[in-house]
Design a protein around this motif. Structure first.
Motif, PDB file in Angstrom:
ATOM      1  N   LEU A 276      54.779   8.035  54.140  1.00  0.00           N
ATOM      2  CA  LEU A 276      55.314   6.679  54.603  1.00  0.00           C
ATOM      3  C   LEU A 276      55.423   5.317  53.894  1.00  0.00           C
ATOM      4  O   LEU A 276      55.671   4.642  54.468  1.00  0.00           O
ATOM      5  CB  LEU A 276      53.768   6.202  55.528  1.00  0.00           C
ATOM      6  N   TYR A 277      55.466   5.786  52.676  1.00  0.00           N
ATOM      7  CA  TYR A 277      55.692   4.571  51.773  1.00  0.00           C
ATOM      8  C   TYR A 277      56.946   3.847  51.733  1.00  0.00           C
ATOM      9  O   TYR A 277      57.093   2.617  51.902  1.00  0.00           O
ATOM     10  CB  TYR A 277      55.624   5.031  50.230  1.00  0.00           C
ATOM     11  N   ASP A 278      58.044   4.483  52.127  1.00  0.00           N
ATOM     12  CA  ASP A 278      59.366   3.829  52.340  1.00  0.00           C
ATOM     13  C   ASP A 278      59.234   3.004  53.582  1.00  0.00           C
ATOM     14  O   ASP A 278      59.636   1.734  53.441  1.00  0.00           O
ATOM     15  CB  ASP A 278      60.439   4.744  52.604  1.00  0.00           C
ATOM     16  N   TYR A 279      58.731   3.441  54.559  1.00  0.00           N
ATOM     17  CA  TYR A 279      58.682   2.968  55.874  1.00  0.00           C
ATOM     18  C   TYR A 279      57.726   1.774  55.761  1.00  0.00           C
ATOM     19  O   TYR A 279      58.105   0.559  56.209  1.00  0.00           O
ATOM     20  CB  TYR A 279      58.165   3.820  56.905  1.00  0.00           C
ATOM     21  N   LEU A 280      56.754   1.819  55.363  1.00  0.00           N
ATOM     22  CA  LEU A 280      55.797   0.780  55.038  1.00  0.00           C
ATOM     23  C   LEU A 280      56.053  -0.386  54.308  1.00  0.00           C
ATOM     24  O   LEU A 280      55.803  -1.598  54.678  1.00  0.00           O
ATOM     25  CB  LEU A 280      54.253   1.419  54.449  1.00  0.00           C
ATOM     26  N   LEU A 281      56.793   0.053  53.004  1.00  0.00           N
ATOM     27  CA  LEU A 281      57.315  -1.178  52.356  1.00  0.00           C
ATOM     28  C   LEU A 281      58.296  -1.899  52.845  1.00  0.00           C
ATOM     29  O   LEU A 281      58.499  -3.092  52.635  1.00  0.00           O
ATOM     30  CB  LEU A 281      57.635  -0.429  50.943  1.00  0.00           C
TER      31      LEU A 281
END
Length: 418
Positions: A276-281
């Motif tokens: 989920l890192y891409d989405y959260l950032l």
């Protein structure tokens, strides 16, 4: 949808960080009991901490206190007959959730666990949090010791907590029965206003009437945020509506810091979160990885006066399968204490994940990320296809073997839905 229980006012709340603070406090409360001890935990091990708990319970029983302990049949499966017998001989009632014999070397219903950590003493003191009874929550355990929190409660909130625990084991509800009135779904206009006395809301999740209550109060906190949010969660893979509420909070101008495991005790935990890192950032969330040791924390603070501490992770297991319990708190002093602890961890033992780090991933990573995301997203629905027995809590009158052996010679079985 069924709504969480009502708020109670006039509580005294103490934040307990890690085993160094939690175990001395809870053991002292148990040893001082004269009327009743009710305890629920996922893990109870036969180690230094586990034996200290046993001695505290035996002391309470020697004073004439009624003692009931409920453990999870999987999390506490290693408890042996020799460990249990002194308790049952002293009149302690030991209840086991999911007391099913292993099949093909595996535990049935592994996905449906009693994950709550609750202690109620003499109907006046309660502890609610995420700390199990084992050495793993002490610094002396070493590099794998866990970071975690619990709350000690005195005041009206204890009535509701005690009523819930007593009902779970079928105990008498004659003393200090709590009405457990329902919370109106509309968020009060003074939701975030600091109070002169601490307000507390005890919230649970089950697979019957309260499937979404813990997620609901998290969403209420996120939707009310205006300035600053810190969420520290050991296993993070929430629902789409939770992610949407996070994005909306950031769009309103709130700073949102998400603290995840950077040094997990299970490798797949970090992988799942990183999907989920891409989405959260991209939505503007700050991602921090706590790196000192494994994190077992399930806490959050919102603005000046809203906080939660409990057993529930923000992942498919806790939000859709396990039995969980959290305490939600409106109190500026408690909020400052929890925020100060989290800010200290961020300054001293965490690293911020930068956008460029995620961008450098190999293209194959995106394929794995997509597969993992959708597998975890739909996992709860798939898990519900497996049958779950309703006779789940057994009371052991005299142990004939270890808990993990799947013995069926038990005193009686309480009908219970998880």
């Amino acid at each position: 949808m069924n709504h969480p229980h009502d708020w109670s006012e006039g509580n005294t709340l103490t934040l307990l960080e890690n085993g160094e603070m939690f175990f001395p406090a809870v053991f002292a409360d148990i040893r001082a009991a004269r009327e009743e001890v009710i305890l629920e935990t996922f893990i109870w091990l036969d180690d230094a901490i586990g034996r200290a708990l046993r001695e505290a319970l035996l002391e309470a029983a020697s004073h004439g206190a009624s003692v009931d302990v409920t453990v999870d049949g999987h999390g506490s499966a290693t408890l042996g007959k020799d460990f249990i017998k002194p308790l049952t001989d002293a009149g302690v009632r030991l209840h086991v959730f999911g007391p099913m014999p292993p099949k093909l070397g595996m535990q049935p219903n592994l996905l449906h666990r009693l994950h709550r950590k609750i202690v109620v003493v003499d109907q006046r003191i309660a502890h609610v949090g995420g700390i199990n009874f084992s050495d793993a929550h002490m610094y002396y355990y070493g590099a794998e010791s866990k970071q975690d929190y619990s709350v000690r409660v005195e005041g009206p909130a204890v009535d509701g907590i005690r009523a819930f625990c007593a009902e779970a084991i079928g105990a008498s509800m004659n003393k200090r029965r709590s009405s457990l009135r329902r919370l109106m779904w509309r968020v009060p206009t003074d939701w975030m206003r600091p109070r002169a006395s601490a307000q507390a809301l005890f919230v649970t999740r089950d697979n019957d009437r309260h499937r979404h209550d813990i997620e609901a109060v998290y969403l209420m906190g996120l939707r009310s945020a205006r300035r600053d949010i810190i969420i520290m969660n050991s296993y993070f893979f929430p629902s789409q509506r939770f992610l949407r509420a996070m994005r909306q909070a950031v769009q309103r101008g709130a700073r949102l810091r998400l603290v995840l495991q950077g040094n997990p005790d299970k490798g797949y935990v970090k992988f799942a979160g990183q999907t989920l890192y891409d989405y959260l950032l991209d939505m503007g969330v700050e991602i921090w990885e706590y790196t000192e040791r494994p994190s077992h924390a399930k806490v959050a603070v919102v603005d000046d006066a809203w906080a939660t501490v409990g057993s529930s992770n923000l992942d498919p297991f806790s939000l859709s399968l396990n039995l969980e319990a959290n305490l939600v708190i409106r109190d500026s002093a408690f909020n400052r204490a929890l925020r100060a602890s989290l800010e200290h961890l961020l300054r001293r033992h965490a690293r911020r994940v930068e956008r460029v780090e995620v961008a450098r991933r190999h293209p194959l990573w995106r394929v794995w990320r997509w597969l993992a995301f959708h597998l975890l997203r739909y996992f709860p629905r798939l898990a519900r296809l497996f049958p779950v027995k309703t006779s789940r809590v057994a009371t052991i009158e005299q142990p004939h073997s270890d808990l993990g052996s799947g013995e069926r010679r038990i005193g009686h079985v309480e009908e219970s839905r998880d």
